[in-house]
Scaffold this motif. Structure first.
Motif, PDB file in Angstrom:
ATOM      1  N   ALA A  13       0.844  -1.207   0.000  1.00 58.21           N
ATOM      2  CA  ALA A  13       0.000   0.000   0.000  1.00 58.21           C
ATOM      3  C   ALA A  13       0.878   1.256   0.000  1.00 58.21           C
ATOM      4  CB  ALA A  13      -0.918  -0.016   1.221  1.00 58.21           C
ATOM      5  N   ARG A  14       1.913   1.235   0.817  1.00 61.67           N
ATOM      6  CA  ARG A  14       2.780   2.430   0.904  1.00 61.67           C
ATOM      7  C   ARG A  14       3.569   2.615  -0.397  1.00 61.67           C
ATOM      8  NH1 ARG A  14       3.286   4.086   6.641  1.00 61.67           N
ATOM      9  NH2 ARG A  14       2.666   2.369   7.971  1.00 61.67           N
ATOM     10  N   LEU A  15       4.082   1.505  -0.940  1.00 58.32           N
ATOM     11  CA  LEU A  15       4.890   1.618  -2.154  1.00 58.32           C
ATOM     12  C   LEU A  15       4.031   2.053  -3.343  1.00 58.32           C
ATOM     13  CD1 LEU A  15       7.123  -1.516  -1.512  1.00 58.32           C
ATOM     14  CD2 LEU A  15       7.928   0.858  -1.613  1.00 58.32           C
ATOM     15  N   ALA A  16       2.777   1.636  -3.336  1.00 58.36           N
ATOM     16  CA  ALA A  16       1.873   2.075  -4.412  1.00 58.36           C
ATOM     17  C   ALA A  16       1.695   3.597  -4.355  1.00 58.36           C
ATOM     18  CB  ALA A  16       0.526   1.370  -4.274  1.00 58.36           C
ATOM     19  N   ARG A  17       1.669   4.134  -3.142  1.00 58.66           N
ATOM     20  CA  ARG A  17       1.545   5.607  -3.019  1.00 58.66           C
ATOM     21  C   ARG A  17       2.796   6.316  -3.518  1.00 58.66           C
ATOM     22  NH1 ARG A  17       0.008   6.199   2.831  1.00 58.66           N
ATOM     23  NH2 ARG A  17       0.218   8.439   2.523  1.00 58.66           N
TER      24      ARG A  17
END
Ligand SMILES: C[S@@+](CC[C@H](N)C(=O)[O-])C[C@H]1O[C@@H](n2cnc3c(N)ncnc32)[C@H](O)[C@@H]1O
Length: 524
Positions: A489-493
């Motif tokens: 989720a964080r890397l997608a952001r």
């Protein structure tokens, strides 16, 4: 010996104090506000660090104790007024130091009135926006006022209401106030007249490092200033007929002392720290130069002359045991230092025994020598410097190198981890300022303490804003701490913010691959 002859001054030549340079400097600070530090590079680490704030706090509160013991103003508010407060970082840290120390000393009945002031309204505006100062100003725990150190009408309660003897702080201010230059030669005083050639001013700061100042000298008679104390101090500058030296006369600082004296109307303490010297003459061999690193400048302060001037206003000076690049001197008006036992004790401990220069010189020596191991000494200096975030920032690369080289036992690294929160407590967020919390998180990541690194990256994001770099590192730490969904989720952001972030894309591919791959046979 007769007075020397010098060429006639040009029609534009003026006394240094009357030259337009000082007006330019004033306008620079007024127009630039917090950008003076964040963008134009006015140095402030040495003067606003938490260790310095604690030093000043100790001396200020000990002075309050001394005054109470002498029966002065015990029930009245005790004002600590910082002048030329600039970025506000010192004021914020001073508040932490003053309140912590007041509580530790059991001075519960002390009505502390802390004031931060500057002549530049732009600085006051920035304090109201600053995360640490905003609540303090809103609650009235700290009062912010516009105050000209040489002419302001009142500084918080000082000049308005009955107060205990106040403390004024001039932390890196006197070297920005007008000065005059004199040459003492042939047994005569000569005024220096300055002809200044400087680029025209615009709205943006003008680099003054290319400014040329040419001097001509002319013998003068006393009285020169038409002010008894100033003229008597100038007369003190005269030496022997064979002497030849220059005197940078701190006229603005003297006017400030006289002004504060009138405003306080009774005993007061001034703590002044500046580049300068307590030895007279400060310039025995060559004409002094203004220090002009860019769009601003400063000039070394002659503390010996300030002391002579203060003596004419019933003032007493206490200098450090030896001259330091950043000299700190105390000026007590109305009460001799013999009666200020606690104040002297605090000054002895905090300006001599464990002085700011001891910490900075050791730190610089350690960094310049490049000789490991640095971690044990850094742990000592961190504590002696009151957990100054800038010390941590200055050391981060050295620490990382020593960690990768396996230089220290894990217990020593654990000691460092235990004190990391204390650096964060002292962070003062300024636009463009170093993100110490991010640096701490990076070190924790190298120490493979991923859960804790994640916590610090989150704190960094809260304090300094979320950047692709912070989010990316949070993603990596989340994964290595065993939470692949959070990591994704964080890397997608990160990729949403910066589609060209190759590393984030690489981790996403890796994590998805690991997640989707069949489990190894022995796990079945
Ligand atoms: C060199 S900076 C130091 C700021 C801060 N004390 C520090 O250590 O970073 C000088 C500061 O003094 C302020 N200043 C200059 N002349 C002043 C005056 N006459 N009265 C009050 N403040 C003044 C400037 O606006 C600026 O913020």
């Amino acid at each position: 010996m007769n007075a020397q002859t010098f060429p006639n001054p040009s029609p534009e030549a003026t006394r240094l104090s009357a030259s337009d340079l000082w007006n330019r400097l004033r306008r620079f600070y007024e127009r630039r506000g917090p950008r003076a530090w964040a963008i134009d590079g006015v140095p402030n680490h040495v003067t606003i660090n938490p260790g310095m704030a604690r030093r000043y706090a100790h001396v200020a509160l000990r002075y309050a104790q001394d005054c109470r013991r002498l029966g002065l103003g015990a029930a009245a508010p005790f004002a600590v007024v910082e002048m030329g407060a600039g970025s506000g970082g010192f004021g914020y840290r001073l508040h932490q130091a003053l309140t912590g120390l007041r509580d530790a000393l059991g001075m519960d009945d002390l009505k502390l009135a802390q004031v931060i002031s500057d002549m530049a309204e732009s600085n006051l505006e920035s304090w109201r926006e600053q995360a640490g100062l905003r609540p303090l100003l809103a609650q009235g725990a700290v009062t912010g006022v516009q105050f000209d150190a040489m002419a302001g009408e009142a500084a918080g309660p000082v000049g308005r209401e009955p107060i205990a003897p106040p403390v004024f702080l001039a932390n890196y201010l006197f070297d920005s106030l007008p000065m005059d230059l004199f040459r003492v030669t042939g047994g005569c005083l000569h005024e220096a007249l300055a002809t200044v050639e400087a680029p025209p001013e615009g709205d943006e700061p003008v680099d003054l490092s290319a400014v040329t100042i040419s001097w001509t000298y002319r013998p003068i008679d006393l009285p020169y200033y038409g002010d008894a104390a100033l003229d008597a101090t100038l007369a003190d500058c005269l030496g022997q007929p064979d002497d030849d030296y220059w005197v940078l006369f701190p006229l603005g600082a003297m006017r400030c002392l006289a002004h504060l004296r009138a405003l306080a109307g009774g005993p007061m303490l001034v703590i002044a720290g500046d580049l300068g010297s307590t030895r007279f003459p400060s310039f025995p061999l060559e004409e002094p130069q203004l220090i002009i690193p860019g769009a601003y400048f400063y000039a070394p302060v002659d503390f010996a002359l300030l002391a002579k001037y203060a003596a004419r206003l019933d003032g007493h000076a206490l200098h450090q045991a030896r001259d330091r690049v950043l000299n700190i001197s105390l000026f007590s008006f109305g009460i001799p230092f013999e009666q200020l036992r606690e104040t002297r004790l605090a000054a002895d401990i905090f300006f001599d025994m464990v002085s700011h220069s001891l910490i900075f010189d050791s730190m610089r020596h350690m960094l310049d020598s490049g000789a490991p191991p640095s971690l044990p000494l850094f742990l000592d200096l961190a504590a002696a410097g009151s957990f100054d975030p800038a010390l941590f920032d200055g050391m981060i690369e050295v620490l990382q190198t020593e960690l990768r080289a396996g230089l220290h036992p894990p217990e020593l690294w654990e000691q460092l981890v235990e004190i990391l929160d204390r650096f964060v407590d002292n962070v003062f967020v300024t636009p463009g300022g170093a993100d110490t919390v991010f640096n701490i998180a990076n070190l924790l990541q190298e120490l493979q303490d991923y859960p804790r690194a994640l916590v610090f990256y989150e704190r960094s994001a809260r304090l300094f804003g979320e950047t692709p770099a912070t989010l990316y590192n949070m993603g990596v730490c989340a994964y290595l701490a065993g939470d692949p969904e959070d990591a994704l989720a964080r890397l997608a952001r990160v990729v949403a913010l910066d589609p060209s972030h190759v590393m984030a894309r690489g981790w996403i591919a890796q994590i998805e691959h690991d997640r989707d791959a069949p489990p190894p046979p022995d796990a079945l």
